[in-house]
Design a protein around this motif. Structure first.
Motif, PDB file in Angstrom:
ATOM      1  N   SER A 374       0.830  -1.209   0.000  1.00 58.32           N
ATOM      2  CA  SER A 374       0.000   0.000   0.000  1.00 58.32           C
ATOM      3  C   SER A 374       0.864   1.258   0.000  1.00 58.32           C
ATOM      4  O   SER A 374       0.518   2.271  -0.624  1.00 58.32           O
ATOM      5  CB  SER A 374      -0.944   0.011   1.199  1.00 58.32           C
ATOM      6  OG  SER A 374      -0.225  -0.001   2.413  1.00 58.32           O
ATOM      7  N   GLU A 375       2.008   1.203   0.686  1.00 60.41           N
ATOM      8  CA  GLU A 375       2.924   2.348   0.701  1.00 60.41           C
ATOM      9  C   GLU A 375       3.625   2.491  -0.650  1.00 60.41           C
ATOM     10  O   GLU A 375       3.816   3.609  -1.143  1.00 60.41           O
ATOM     11  CB  GLU A 375       3.952   2.176   1.812  1.00 60.41           C
ATOM     12  CG  GLU A 375       3.359   2.176   3.207  1.00 60.41           C
ATOM     13  CD  GLU A 375       4.393   1.865   4.268  1.00 60.41           C
ATOM     14  OE1 GLU A 375       4.970   2.810   4.830  1.00 60.41           O
ATOM     15  OE2 GLU A 375       4.634   0.665   4.512  1.00 60.41           O
ATOM     16  N   VAL A 376       4.003   1.363  -1.247  1.00 59.86           N
ATOM     17  CA  VAL A 376       4.619   1.375  -2.577  1.00 59.86           C
ATOM     18  C   VAL A 376       3.643   1.978  -3.578  1.00 59.86           C
ATOM     19  O   VAL A 376       4.007   2.837  -4.400  1.00 59.86           O
ATOM     20  CB  VAL A 376       5.010  -0.056  -3.001  1.00 59.86           C
ATOM     21  CG1 VAL A 376       5.410  -0.094  -4.476  1.00 59.86           C
ATOM     22  CG2 VAL A 376       6.143  -0.574  -2.118  1.00 59.86           C
ATOM     23  N   SER A 377       2.401   1.541  -3.499  1.00 62.13           N
ATOM     24  CA  SER A 377       1.367   2.047  -4.404  1.00 62.13           C
ATOM     25  C   SER A 377       1.178   3.550  -4.251  1.00 62.13           C
ATOM     26  O   SER A 377       1.039   4.280  -5.234  1.00 62.13           O
ATOM     27  CB  SER A 377       0.039   1.325  -4.140  1.00 62.13           C
ATOM     28  OG  SER A 377      -1.009   1.897  -4.878  1.00 62.13           O
ATOM     29  N   ASP A 378       1.168   4.022  -3.010  1.00 59.43           N
ATOM     30  CA  ASP A 378       0.959   5.452  -2.762  1.00 59.43           C
ATOM     31  C   ASP A 378       2.059   6.286  -3.406  1.00 59.43           C
ATOM     32  O   ASP A 378       1.786   7.351  -3.976  1.00 59.43           O
ATOM     33  CB  ASP A 378       0.914   5.717  -1.255  1.00 59.43           C
ATOM     34  CG  ASP A 378       0.691   7.191  -0.948  1.00 59.43           C
ATOM     35  OD1 ASP A 378      -0.409   7.689  -1.237  1.00 59.43           O
ATOM     36  OD2 ASP A 378       1.624   7.849  -0.433  1.00 59.43           O
ATOM     37  N   VAL A 379       3.296   5.811  -3.331  1.00 57.12           N
ATOM     38  CA  VAL A 379       4.413   6.532  -3.956  1.00 57.12           C
ATOM     39  C   VAL A 379       4.191   6.620  -5.474  1.00 57.12           C
ATOM     40  O   VAL A 379       4.333   7.700  -6.077  1.00 57.12           O
ATOM     41  CB  VAL A 379       5.752   5.827  -3.649  1.00 57.12           C
ATOM     42  CG1 VAL A 379       6.878   6.433  -4.499  1.00 57.12           C
ATOM     43  CG2 VAL A 379       6.076   5.942  -2.175  1.00 57.12           C
ATOM     44  N   ILE A 380       3.869   5.494  -6.095  1.00 60.50           N
ATOM     45  CA  ILE A 380       3.661   5.482  -7.547  1.00 60.50           C
ATOM     46  C   ILE A 380       2.500   6.379  -7.930  1.00 60.50           C
ATOM     47  O   ILE A 380       2.591   7.169  -8.878  1.00 60.50           O
ATOM     48  CB  ILE A 380       3.426   4.038  -8.043  1.00 60.50           C
ATOM     49  CG1 ILE A 380       4.673   3.186  -7.802  1.00 60.50           C
ATOM     50  CG2 ILE A 380       3.058   4.034  -9.526  1.00 60.50           C
ATOM     51  CD1 ILE A 380       4.485   1.710  -8.096  1.00 60.50           C
ATOM     52  N   GLN A 381       1.404   6.286  -7.183  1.00 56.87           N
ATOM     53  CA  GLN A 381       0.229   7.136  -7.471  1.00 56.87           C
ATOM     54  C   GLN A 381       0.590   8.614  -7.441  1.00 56.87           C
ATOM     55  O   GLN A 381       0.232   9.374  -8.352  1.00 56.87           O
ATOM     56  CB  GLN A 381      -0.858   6.887  -6.430  1.00 56.87           C
ATOM     57  CG  GLN A 381      -1.573   5.560  -6.498  1.00 56.87           C
ATOM     58  CD  GLN A 381      -2.543   5.399  -5.350  1.00 56.87           C
ATOM     59  OE1 GLN A 381      -3.232   6.344  -4.974  1.00 56.87           O
ATOM     60  NE2 GLN A 381      -2.608   4.207  -4.777  1.00 56.87           N
ATOM     61  N   ARG A 382       1.282   9.028  -6.386  1.00 49.88           N
ATOM     62  CA  ARG A 382       1.575  10.455  -6.196  1.00 49.88           C
ATOM     63  C   ARG A 382       2.371  11.039  -7.348  1.00 49.88           C
ATOM     64  O   ARG A 382       2.028  12.093  -7.898  1.00 49.88           O
ATOM     65  CB  ARG A 382       2.333  10.669  -4.888  1.00 49.88           C
ATOM     66  CG  ARG A 382       1.446  10.752  -3.667  1.00 49.88           C
ATOM     67  CD  ARG A 382       2.205  11.219  -2.441  1.00 49.88           C
ATOM     68  NE  ARG A 382       3.057  10.168  -1.890  1.00 49.88           N
ATOM     69  CZ  ARG A 382       4.368  10.269  -1.793  1.00 49.88           C
ATOM     70  NH1 ARG A 382       5.008  11.340  -2.247  1.00 49.88           N
ATOM     71  NH2 ARG A 382       5.086   9.283  -1.259  1.00 49.88           N
ATOM     72  N   TYR A 383       3.437  10.341  -7.725  1.00 51.70           N
ATOM     73  CA  TYR A 383       4.334  10.928  -8.725  1.00 51.70           C
ATOM     74  C   TYR A 383       3.824  10.734 -10.160  1.00 51.70           C
ATOM     75  O   TYR A 383       4.024  11.615 -10.998  1.00 51.70           O
ATOM     76  CB  TYR A 383       5.746  10.376  -8.548  1.00 51.70           C
ATOM     77  CG  TYR A 383       6.410  10.922  -7.306  1.00 51.70           C
ATOM     78  CD1 TYR A 383       6.774  12.269  -7.224  1.00 51.70           C
ATOM     79  CD2 TYR A 383       6.644  10.112  -6.200  1.00 51.70           C
ATOM     80  CE1 TYR A 383       7.361  12.790  -6.089  1.00 51.70           C
ATOM     81  CE2 TYR A 383       7.235  10.630  -5.054  1.00 51.70           C
ATOM     82  CZ  TYR A 383       7.596  11.968  -4.999  1.00 51.70           C
ATOM     83  OH  TYR A 383       8.175  12.489  -3.864  1.00 51.70           O
ATOM     84  N   VAL A 384       3.181   9.619 -10.439  1.00 55.91           N
ATOM     85  CA  VAL A 384       2.609   9.441 -11.779  1.00 55.91           C
ATOM     86  C   VAL A 384       1.503  10.465 -11.984  1.00 55.91           C
ATOM     87  O   VAL A 384       1.424  11.109 -13.042  1.00 55.91           O
ATOM     88  CB  VAL A 384       2.075   8.002 -11.973  1.00 55.91           C
ATOM     89  CG1 VAL A 384       1.260   7.912 -13.265  1.00 55.91           C
ATOM     90  CG2 VAL A 384       3.229   7.010 -12.008  1.00 55.91           C
ATOM     91  N   HIS A 385       0.663  10.657 -10.979  1.00 56.79           N
ATOM     92  CA  HIS A 385      -0.419  11.636 -11.106  1.00 56.79           C
ATOM     93  C   HIS A 385       0.132  13.053 -11.231  1.00 56.79           C
ATOM     94  O   HIS A 385      -0.391  13.882 -11.993  1.00 56.79           O
ATOM     95  CB  HIS A 385      -1.371  11.542  -9.917  1.00 56.79           C
ATOM     96  CG  HIS A 385      -2.678  12.247 -10.134  1.00 56.79           C
ATOM     97  ND1 HIS A 385      -2.926  13.524  -9.663  1.00 56.79           N
ATOM     98  CD2 HIS A 385      -3.799  11.874 -10.814  1.00 56.79           C
ATOM     99  CE1 HIS A 385      -4.146  13.899 -10.017  1.00 56.79           C
ATOM    100  NE2 HIS A 385      -4.691  12.919 -10.721  1.00 56.79           N
ATOM    101  N   ALA A 386       1.194  13.335 -10.507  1.00 54.55           N
ATOM    102  CA  ALA A 386       1.819  14.668 -10.608  1.00 54.55           C
ATOM    103  C   ALA A 386       2.332  14.910 -12.022  1.00 54.55           C
ATOM    104  O   ALA A 386       2.231  16.028 -12.553  1.00 54.55           O
ATOM    105  CB  ALA A 386       2.962  14.789  -9.602  1.00 54.55           C
ATOM    106  N   ALA A 387       2.869  13.883 -12.664  1.00 56.21           N
ATOM    107  CA  ALA A 387       3.336  14.028 -14.051  1.00 56.21           C
ATOM    108  C   ALA A 387       2.153  14.226 -15.001  1.00 56.21           C
ATOM    109  O   ALA A 387       2.214  15.053 -15.920  1.00 56.21           O
ATOM    110  CB  ALA A 387       4.152  12.808 -14.460  1.00 56.21           C
ATOM    111  N   LEU A 388       1.076  13.470 -14.776  1.00 54.37           N
ATOM    112  CA  LEU A 388      -0.096  13.582 -15.659  1.00 54.37           C
ATOM    113  C   LEU A 388      -0.755  14.957 -15.549  1.00 54.37           C
ATOM    114  O   LEU A 388      -1.374  15.423 -16.506  1.00 54.37           O
ATOM    115  CB  LEU A 388      -1.124  12.500 -15.313  1.00 54.37           C
ATOM    116  CG  LEU A 388      -0.715  11.048 -15.561  1.00 54.37           C
ATOM    117  CD1 LEU A 388      -1.859  10.114 -15.204  1.00 54.37           C
ATOM    118  CD2 LEU A 388      -0.283  10.829 -17.014  1.00 54.37           C
ATOM    119  N   THR A 389      -0.649  15.583 -14.396  1.00 52.79           N
ATOM    120  CA  THR A 389      -1.231  16.917 -14.211  1.00 52.79           C
ATOM    121  C   THR A 389      -0.187  18.013 -14.401  1.00 52.79           C
ATOM    122  O   THR A 389      -0.429  19.171 -14.074  1.00 52.79           O
ATOM    123  CB  THR A 389      -1.855  17.035 -12.808  1.00 52.79           C
ATOM    124  OG1 THR A 389      -0.910  16.632 -11.816  1.00 52.79           O
ATOM    125  CG2 THR A 389      -3.100  16.152 -12.696  1.00 52.79           C
TER     126      THR A 389
END
Length: 411
Positions: A374-389
């Motif tokens: 869940s922590e690994v997922s949160d890291v990926i979510q945060r930075y991938v979403h930051a790139a998409l936005t």
């Protein structure tokens, strides 16, 4: 007469004493909840002494995960039966009933081996596979034919070319997918990452995501929105149902989604019924296709009472039986975990792609299997979403993912 009534009352009271009530969590994506309610009705006809209450959960698997953390931390005995994402067993194993001794009771030898493996933690079986998933490409076969294409896109570049041409001519979106900041975004990102030749961890668990392939994959996702303009900027808020509604309304040429969407886009109420095809996701530059392994399992809360646990086992055995898996596949569009169901002609008639694309489901790739996923997922979510936005660049996003994952995994 009085003796008869007294006897009847005594029987009812005794029956009431033996009645067991259990609770079960459920998502509501597509027809999932509607179909489950009908299955529970069938179960209670077979087991009138067991009452089942459904606890609806958020569609977001991330929010659902956080609710489970709260339940377990408080030692709650409810819910008794938990609908578990395929990535959660390792994390929640300490709070789930050990079902290893019940392997034959649940007939797990009849299930797809990979799904049973995903339910096994340190040699213990902690859940029963309910349905399996893999990312798929949905496309408007009528529109592809209209514009001279005789096959769905085989590569991501072909998808961009087709999506541009058709979307501009038709005045609709080219390609919709899941870009909101939640677990679904991780699933989508991994499919691009793998197809571009990258990965998060190597076979020894080392972080290897800081690679040119990973940067290219994330840049391609960003380019779909801002350079090629085949994906709407609103995709950064889309979950499965958001993408499905747009596609089903005839407002997109292509959609990445799970198998459940098939029964909905082909329902009598759907304006695109009969106009949809399903294919494996396109290949990346290296010629590799990839689909993220999804799916859900049913586990039992270790804090439940012995009576509730036994009733829960009966419910899980019923829901994962051959006929109920077939019923769920046909009516909810969710893939069976029992091997034999794929040979049933009723499945091929209702959802031919499940049979024809079986290799996609068998070869789908798992997300990183680590206890603190869940922590690994949160890291990926945060930075991938930051790139998409466009809050950061693909290069910086990948670099930061690698840095934080190495810290989390003590590397």
């Amino acid at each position: 007469m009085r003796k008869f009534l007294a006897l009847l009352l005594a029987v009812l009271l005794v029956g009431g004493l033996f009645a067991v009530k259990i609770t079960m969590t459920s998502g509501g994506v597509g027809k999932e909840l509607e179909v489950l309610k009908k299955q529970i009705e069938m179960f209670q006809q077979q087991y009138p002494d067991i009452e089942v209450e459904i606890i609806p959960m958020p569609d977001s698997s991330t929010e659902r995960h956080d609710l489970y953390v709260t339940y377990f931390a408080a030692g709650e005995s409810d819910p008794d039966v938990l609908m578990l994402d395929v990535i959660w067993p390792a994390e929640f194993a300490p709070f789930l009933e050990d079902l290893t001794a019940d392997k034959d009771y649940f007939e797990l030898g009849e299930f797809l081996p990979g799904t049973v493996m995903a339910a096994t933690v340190n040699g213990k079986i902690v859940a029963v596979p309910w349905f399996t998933d893999a990312g798929l490409l949905y496309y408007r076969k009528d529109l592809l034919e209209k514009y001279g294409y005789d096959h769905p896109p085989r590569t991501w570049d072909e998808l961009v070319e087709m999506a541009k041409k058709i979307s501009q001519a038709e005045g609709i979106h080219g390609f919709v997918w899941q870009g909101a900041r939640y677990e679904g975004l991780v699933c989508d990102f991994l499919e691009y990452l793998w197809s571009f030749g990258g990965d998060v961890l190597d076979e020894n668990g080392n972080v290897v995501i800081d690679s040119p392939q990973a940067v290219d994959a994330l840049r391609f996702m960003v380019d779909l929105i801002y350079k090629h303009k085949v994906t709407p900027e609103g995709v950064t808020t889309y979950m499965e149902e958001d993408a499905r509604r747009i596609f089903q309304n005839g407002e997109a040429v292509f959609m990445r989604n799970w198998p459940y969407a098939w029964s909905l886009v082909n329902s009598d109420e759907s304006p695109i019924k009969g106009k949809v095809g399903v294919a494996p996701l396109p290949m990346g530059p290296g010629g590799r296709r990839a689909a993220t392994l999804g799916g859900w399992m049913l586990g039992i809360n270790s804090f439940s009472s012995p009576e509730e646990k036994e009733a829960a086992k009966k419910l899980i055995k019923f829901l994962t039986s051959y006929e109920q898996q077939l019923y769920k596949a046909i009516n909810a569009g969710q893939n069976p975990t029992r091997k034999a169901v794929y040979k049933d002609p009723r499945l091929k008639e209702a959802a031919p792609f499940m049979v024809e694309l079986l290799s996609v489901f068998l070869n789908a790739l798992p997300r990183p299997r680590v206890a603190n996923y869940s922590e690994v997922s949160d890291v990926i979510q945060r930075y991938v979403h930051a790139a998409l936005t466009r809050q950061t660049t693909p290069e910086e996003a990948i670099k930061n993912i690698a840095k934080e994952l190495k810290f989390l995994l003590s590397q």
